[in-house]
Design a protein around this motif. Structure first.
Motif, PDB file in Angstrom:
ATOM      1  N   LEU A  26       7.817 -25.537  -1.368  1.00 54.28           N
ATOM      2  CA  LEU A  26       8.781 -24.907  -2.411  1.00 54.28           C
ATOM      3  C   LEU A  26       8.165 -23.740  -3.271  1.00 54.28           C
ATOM      4  CD1 LEU A  26      10.887 -27.510  -4.067  1.00 54.28           C
ATOM      5  CD2 LEU A  26      11.655 -25.602  -2.389  1.00 54.28           C
ATOM      6  N   SER A  27       6.580 -23.997  -3.240  1.00 47.75           N
ATOM      7  CA  SER A  27       6.063 -22.903  -4.070  1.00 47.75           C
ATOM      8  C   SER A  27       6.009 -21.389  -3.477  1.00 47.75           C
ATOM      9  CB  SER A  27       4.542 -23.171  -3.981  1.00 47.75           C
ATOM     10  OG  SER A  27       4.433 -24.260  -5.184  1.00 47.75           O
ATOM     11  N   VAL A  28       5.938 -21.471  -2.073  1.00 49.71           N
ATOM     12  CA  VAL A  28       5.958 -20.231  -1.111  1.00 49.71           C
ATOM     13  C   VAL A  28       7.462 -19.805  -0.927  1.00 49.71           C
ATOM     14  CG1 VAL A  28       3.713 -20.715  -0.301  1.00 49.71           C
ATOM     15  CG2 VAL A  28       5.421 -21.313   0.830  1.00 49.71           C
ATOM     16  N   ALA A  29       8.360 -20.729  -0.816  1.00 46.14           N
ATOM     17  CA  ALA A  29       9.665 -20.470  -0.608  1.00 46.14           C
ATOM     18  C   ALA A  29      10.107 -19.740  -1.749  1.00 46.14           C
ATOM     19  CB  ALA A  29      10.553 -21.848  -0.410  1.00 46.14           C
ATOM     20  N   GLN A  30       9.828 -20.026  -3.053  1.00 49.26           N
ATOM     21  CA  GLN A  30      10.389 -19.253  -4.096  1.00 49.26           C
ATOM     22  C   GLN A  30      10.308 -17.829  -4.345  1.00 49.26           C
ATOM     23  OE1 GLN A  30       8.654 -21.657  -7.256  1.00 49.26           O
ATOM     24  NE2 GLN A  30      10.173 -23.580  -7.116  1.00 49.26           N
ATOM     25  N   THR A  31       9.250 -17.320  -3.465  1.00 49.35           N
ATOM     26  CA  THR A  31       9.009 -15.920  -3.294  1.00 49.35           C
ATOM     27  C   THR A  31      10.228 -15.419  -2.731  1.00 49.35           C
ATOM     28  OG1 THR A  31       7.721 -15.880  -1.262  1.00 49.35           O
ATOM     29  CG2 THR A  31       6.612 -16.417  -3.532  1.00 49.35           C
ATOM     30  N   SER A  32      10.665 -15.923  -1.667  1.00 48.83           N
ATOM     31  CA  SER A  32      11.745 -15.505  -0.697  1.00 48.83           C
ATOM     32  C   SER A  32      11.275 -14.644   0.316  1.00 48.83           C
ATOM     33  CB  SER A  32      12.863 -14.593  -1.546  1.00 48.83           C
ATOM     34  OG  SER A  32      13.482 -15.589  -2.576  1.00 48.83           O
ATOM     35  N   LYS A  33       9.914 -14.585   0.333  1.00 43.45           N
ATOM     36  CA  LYS A  33       9.175 -13.902   1.498  1.00 43.45           C
ATOM     37  C   LYS A  33       9.090 -14.334   2.853  1.00 43.45           C
ATOM     38  CE  LYS A  33       6.212 -11.298  -1.802  1.00 43.45           C
ATOM     39  NZ  LYS A  33       4.724 -11.019  -2.055  1.00 43.45           N
ATOM     40  N   TYR A  34       9.322 -15.759   2.884  1.00 46.58           N
ATOM     41  CA  TYR A  34       8.842 -16.361   4.022  1.00 46.58           C
ATOM     42  C   TYR A  34      10.088 -17.247   4.638  1.00 46.58           C
ATOM     43  CZ  TYR A  34       4.447 -15.000   2.004  1.00 46.58           C
ATOM     44  OH  TYR A  34       3.534 -14.253   1.644  1.00 46.58           O
ATOM     45  N   ALA A  35      10.187 -17.429   6.035  1.00 51.50           N
ATOM     46  CA  ALA A  35      11.079 -18.404   6.415  1.00 51.50           C
ATOM     47  C   ALA A  35      10.149 -19.744   6.779  1.00 51.50           C
ATOM     48  CB  ALA A  35      11.581 -18.211   7.963  1.00 51.50           C
ATOM     49  N   ILE A  36      10.748 -21.025   5.906  1.00 51.20           N
ATOM     50  CA  ILE A  36       9.694 -22.156   5.881  1.00 51.20           C
ATOM     51  C   ILE A  36      10.440 -23.353   6.773  1.00 51.20           C
ATOM     52  CG2 ILE A  36       8.956 -23.891   4.566  1.00 51.20           C
ATOM     53  CD1 ILE A  36       8.041 -20.933   3.665  1.00 51.20           C
ATOM     54  N   ASN A  37       9.627 -23.853   7.767  1.00 47.15           N
ATOM     55  CA  ASN A  37      10.011 -25.012   8.450  1.00 47.15           C
ATOM     56  C   ASN A  37       9.160 -26.237   8.195  1.00 47.15           C
ATOM     57  OD1 ASN A  37      12.036 -23.793  10.815  1.00 47.15           O
ATOM     58  ND2 ASN A  37      10.582 -22.361  10.294  1.00 47.15           N
ATOM     59  N   ILE A  38       9.550 -27.178   8.040  1.00 50.64           N
ATOM     60  CA  ILE A  38       8.943 -28.515   7.882  1.00 50.64           C
ATOM     61  C   ILE A  38       8.991 -29.536   8.948  1.00 50.64           C
ATOM     62  CG2 ILE A  38       8.035 -30.463   6.241  1.00 50.64           C
ATOM     63  CD1 ILE A  38       9.205 -28.755   4.074  1.00 50.64           C
ATOM     64  N   ILE A  39       8.156 -29.930   9.702  1.00 45.98           N
ATOM     65  CA  ILE A  39       7.989 -30.827  10.763  1.00 45.98           C
ATOM     66  C   ILE A  39       7.341 -32.199  10.205  1.00 45.98           C
ATOM     67  CG2 ILE A  39       7.252 -31.507  13.011  1.00 45.98           C
ATOM     68  CD1 ILE A  39       7.642 -28.659  13.933  1.00 45.98           C
ATOM     69  N   GLY A  40       8.009 -33.090  10.255  1.00 49.26           N
ATOM     70  CA  GLY A  40       7.399 -34.553   9.772  1.00 49.26           C
ATOM     71  C   GLY A  40       8.191 -35.623  10.256  1.00 49.26           C
ATOM     72  N   PHE A  41       7.854 -36.832   9.513  1.00 48.74           N
ATOM     73  CA  PHE A  41       8.394 -37.981   9.688  1.00 48.74           C
ATOM     74  C   PHE A  41       9.816 -38.047   9.124  1.00 48.74           C
ATOM     75  CE2 PHE A  41       8.679 -42.658  10.141  1.00 48.74           C
ATOM     76  CZ  PHE A  41       7.788 -42.806  11.231  1.00 48.74           C
ATOM     77  N   LYS A  42      10.752 -38.837   9.722  1.00 50.03           N
ATOM     78  CA  LYS A  42      12.100 -38.908   9.355  1.00 50.03           C
ATOM     79  C   LYS A  42      11.954 -39.209   7.829  1.00 50.03           C
ATOM     80  CE  LYS A  42      13.953 -43.567   9.954  1.00 50.03           C
ATOM     81  NZ  LYS A  42      14.793 -44.325  10.484  1.00 50.03           N
ATOM     82  N   SER A  43      12.870 -38.838   7.044  1.00 51.66           N
ATOM     83  CA  SER A  43      13.327 -38.977   5.578  1.00 51.66           C
ATOM     84  C   SER A  43      14.582 -39.712   5.413  1.00 51.66           C
ATOM     85  CB  SER A  43      12.925 -37.882   4.742  1.00 51.66           C
ATOM     86  OG  SER A  43      12.950 -37.989   3.329  1.00 51.66           O
ATOM     87  N   LYS A  44      14.868 -40.456   4.376  1.00 49.98           N
ATOM     88  CA  LYS A  44      15.882 -41.309   3.841  1.00 49.98           C
ATOM     89  C   LYS A  44      16.974 -40.221   3.812  1.00 49.98           C
ATOM     90  CE  LYS A  44      17.695 -45.387   1.509  1.00 49.98           C
ATOM     91  NZ  LYS A  44      17.358 -46.165   0.493  1.00 49.98           N
ATOM     92  N   ASN A  45      16.570 -39.046   2.818  1.00 49.58           N
ATOM     93  CA  ASN A  45      17.598 -38.307   2.677  1.00 49.58           C
ATOM     94  C   ASN A  45      17.195 -36.909   2.475  1.00 49.58           C
ATOM     95  OD1 ASN A  45      20.157 -39.944   2.004  1.00 49.58           O
ATOM     96  ND2 ASN A  45      18.681 -40.666   0.272  1.00 49.58           N
ATOM     97  N   LEU A  46      17.825 -36.015   3.398  1.00 53.07           N
ATOM     98  CA  LEU A  46      17.242 -34.442   3.446  1.00 53.07           C
ATOM     99  C   LEU A  46      18.154 -33.703   2.313  1.00 53.07           C
ATOM    100  CD1 LEU A  46      17.047 -33.792   7.168  1.00 53.07           C
ATOM    101  CD2 LEU A  46      15.231 -34.426   5.702  1.00 53.07           C
ATOM    102  N   PRO A  47      17.463 -33.275   1.239  1.00 54.58           N
ATOM    103  CA  PRO A  47      18.093 -32.487   0.092  1.00 54.58           C
ATOM    104  C   PRO A  47      18.411 -31.065   0.729  1.00 54.58           C
ATOM    105  CG  PRO A  47      15.630 -32.405  -0.017  1.00 54.58           C
ATOM    106  CD  PRO A  47      15.895 -33.290   1.097  1.00 54.58           C
ATOM    107  N   PRO A  48      19.558 -30.593  -0.005  1.00 56.97           N
ATOM    108  CA  PRO A  48      19.870 -29.037   0.463  1.00 56.97           C
ATOM    109  C   PRO A  48      18.940 -28.218   0.095  1.00 56.97           C
ATOM    110  CG  PRO A  48      21.203 -29.824  -1.269  1.00 56.97           C
ATOM    111  CD  PRO A  48      20.410 -31.170  -0.906  1.00 56.97           C
ATOM    112  N   SER A  49      18.202 -27.260   0.497  1.00 61.75           N
ATOM    113  CA  SER A  49      17.147 -26.553   0.041  1.00 61.75           C
ATOM    114  C   SER A  49      17.269 -24.993   0.867  1.00 61.75           C
ATOM    115  CB  SER A  49      15.804 -27.034   0.484  1.00 61.75           C
ATOM    116  OG  SER A  49      14.604 -26.439  -0.307  1.00 61.75           O
ATOM    117  N   ALA A  50      17.605 -24.173   0.022  1.00 61.15           N
ATOM    118  CA  ALA A  50      17.606 -22.726   0.641  1.00 61.15           C
ATOM    119  C   ALA A  50      16.318 -22.168   1.101  1.00 61.15           C
ATOM    120  CB  ALA A  50      18.346 -21.737  -0.445  1.00 61.15           C
ATOM    121  N   GLY A  51      16.272 -21.590   2.409  1.00 58.96           N
ATOM    122  CA  GLY A  51      15.262 -21.045   2.784  1.00 58.96           C
ATOM    123  C   GLY A  51      14.139 -22.102   3.515  1.00 58.96           C
TER     124      GLY A  51
END
Length: 371
Positions: A26-51
């Protein structure tokens, strides 16, 4: 111009893991300079998160055979995402990440969240016969991986000393401080009729949770109080042990899951409480580490009952934020009296307990890597 792509990845951490998602991504996403992808283990709930695009690839037990096929799934999505920077939080994908860097020129940031080798060596998660071999293999993999990293981020100040092969490398210390704002005021404990204690986070025998429960039972005899326990346990048998342990005590609320609770829920429990319990017993695996819960309690101006631990006591003493006790043996009557008479927070914490400056440092480092 197309935005550069950053991929955050961890095998066993959920895609919404607080450090990987809420702090670094989220720190780098707030700059709006980058397209962010996160690969990991499944999570119970996925929050809406722009970018930010969540890719929950993995869902298996730690010792499942499917863990060995995970690098194949990771490789497929790595080629789909085609990132300019890979932020790695574990070395499970070591060979794939190094190969991708050599073929396509991607940058690598290694986020050292844990000293895994030390945890294995001094922990009790593996039989003693294979503990030292496993720790040695983890350290060997890190020694191989480190030279390919363009940036190394460590979550604890003690890691460069504990892991000497990190020295002479570009290291950025980003501690797990509180991602939020400082509480405006402190409410004195002596004015509270029924004291609300809270324990949050990992539920594990080594974290002192049983000692915290037994201490609360003793304290109840001298001071009206209740305890909320909110966390997760990966040890199935231990979950049943805790349920049986708290069943006779209506003043203890147990909220436990098989998955980590959402960070926002953890914070809500701390905000609602009067005193934060930190019963973590110091040992070789936790030596000189600062738990995130400490920063959360300080930022939210919550008095702390702290298991005796000199490095953590020194941090708390700056603000007069804690009473250090031995949860297993502390006389409850004396602790109750100390809670009433101690003048907590004679000095208020500032931005030194917050994540914001750490996030700015990470954002700057990422910008320098990709420009």
């Amino acid at each position: 111009m197309a935005r550069k792509k950053i991929l955050f990845t961890s095998l066993l951490k959920p895609v919404t893991e607080p450090r990987m998602y809420l702090k670094l991504a989220l720190s780098v996403a707030q700059t709006s300079k980058y397209a962010i992808n996160i690969i990991g283990f499944k999570s119970k709930n996925l929050p809406p998160s722009a970018g930010i695009t969540f890719i929950p690839l993995f869902d298996f037990n730690r010792l499942s055979w499917r863990r060995f096929t995970a690098p194949i799934k990771f490789t497929i999505y790595l080629l789909k995402v085609n990132p300019d920077l890979i932020v790695v939080s574990s070395i499970d994908f070591q060979i794939v990440t190094i190969t991708y860097k050599l073929l396509f020129g991607s940058k690598i940031c290694y986020d050292v969240q844990e000293n895994h080798s030390r945890n294995i060596r001094y922990g009790n998660s593996l039989p003693a016969a294979i503990r030292h071999l496993s720790a040695w293999l983890v350290r060997l993999k890190e020694r191989i991986f480190i030279p390919f990293a363009d940036l190394i981020v460590v979550a604890e100040k003690c890691y460069p000393d504990q892991m000497p092969y990190l020295k002479n490398r570009p290291i950025l210390v980003l501690e797990n401080k509180y991602r939020g704002t400082l509480a405006e005021e402190y409410f004195p404990i002596k004015e509270i009729k029924t004291l609300h204690l809270v324990y949050t986070g990992t539920l594990h025998p080594s974290r002192g949770i049983k000692e915290a429960i037994l201490f609360t039972v003793r304290l109840q005899k001298h001071r009206a109080c209740r305890l909320t326990i909110a966390g997760f346990s990966a040890i199935e048998g231990f979950r049943e042990q805790l349920e049986d342990m708290v069943a006779p005590f209506p003043f203890i609320e147990l909220i436990q899951e098989a998955f980590p609770l959402p960070y926002e829920e953890i914070v809500r429990h701390i905000v609602a409480a009067d005193v934060v319990l930190l019963p973590l017993k110091p040992d070789k695996s936790t030596e000189n580490k600062v738990p995130t819960k400490l920063y959360e309690a300080l930022a939210l101006k919550k008095p702390i009952l702290l298991q005796q631990n000199p490095p953590l006591e020194r941090i708390c003493s700056r603000y007069n934020a804690a009473i250090a006790i031995d949860f297993a043996t502390a006389p409850a009557e004396k602790v109750s009296e100390a809670l009433n008479t101690t003048g907590f927070y004679t000095k208020m914490p500032g931005k030194e307990v917050l994540w914001a400056p750490e996030g700015e440092a990470f954002t700057t480092a990422v910008s320098q890597l990709l420009n």
